[in-house]
Motif scaffolding. Structure first.
Motif: not given
Length: 88
Positions: A55-65, A67-73
């Motif tokens: 799913x993250x293939x369609x996002x910019x790398x920084x945007x994906x990071x 989102x993942x950081x927020x999910x992890x928190x």
């Protein structure tokens, strides 16, 4: 049936996991069943991870990071909350 060698710590963890499965299912659970459950959980997690990463293939790398950081928190806060409740 084959024989495997495992460390004492791993053995205790496996017996604990098997006991939890047994408690949930209300029936005897063999160590083989416990190992199978762990492996199935692992493989399911790998499939979920692959789907998520696709799913993250369609996002910019920084945007994906971000989102993942927020999910992890959020997940860490949830786990801390659950851990606090279990120690109460």
């Amino acid at each position: 049936m084959g024989t495997i060698q495992i460390d004492e710590k791993v053995k205790r963890m496996l017996f604990t996991f098997a006991a939890e499965l047994q408690q949930r299912s209300g029936r005897r659970v063999s160590l083989s069943e416990a190992i199978k459950e762990l492996l199935e959980f692992y493989h399911k997690g790998q499939k979920d991870r692959e789907k998520l990463l696709s799913l993250f293939g369609c996002l910019e790398k920084e945007e994906a990071r971000t989102i993942l950081r927020d999910l992890r928190r959020g997940e860490e806060r949830r786990l801390e909350s659950l851990a606090g409740k279990s120690h109460s």
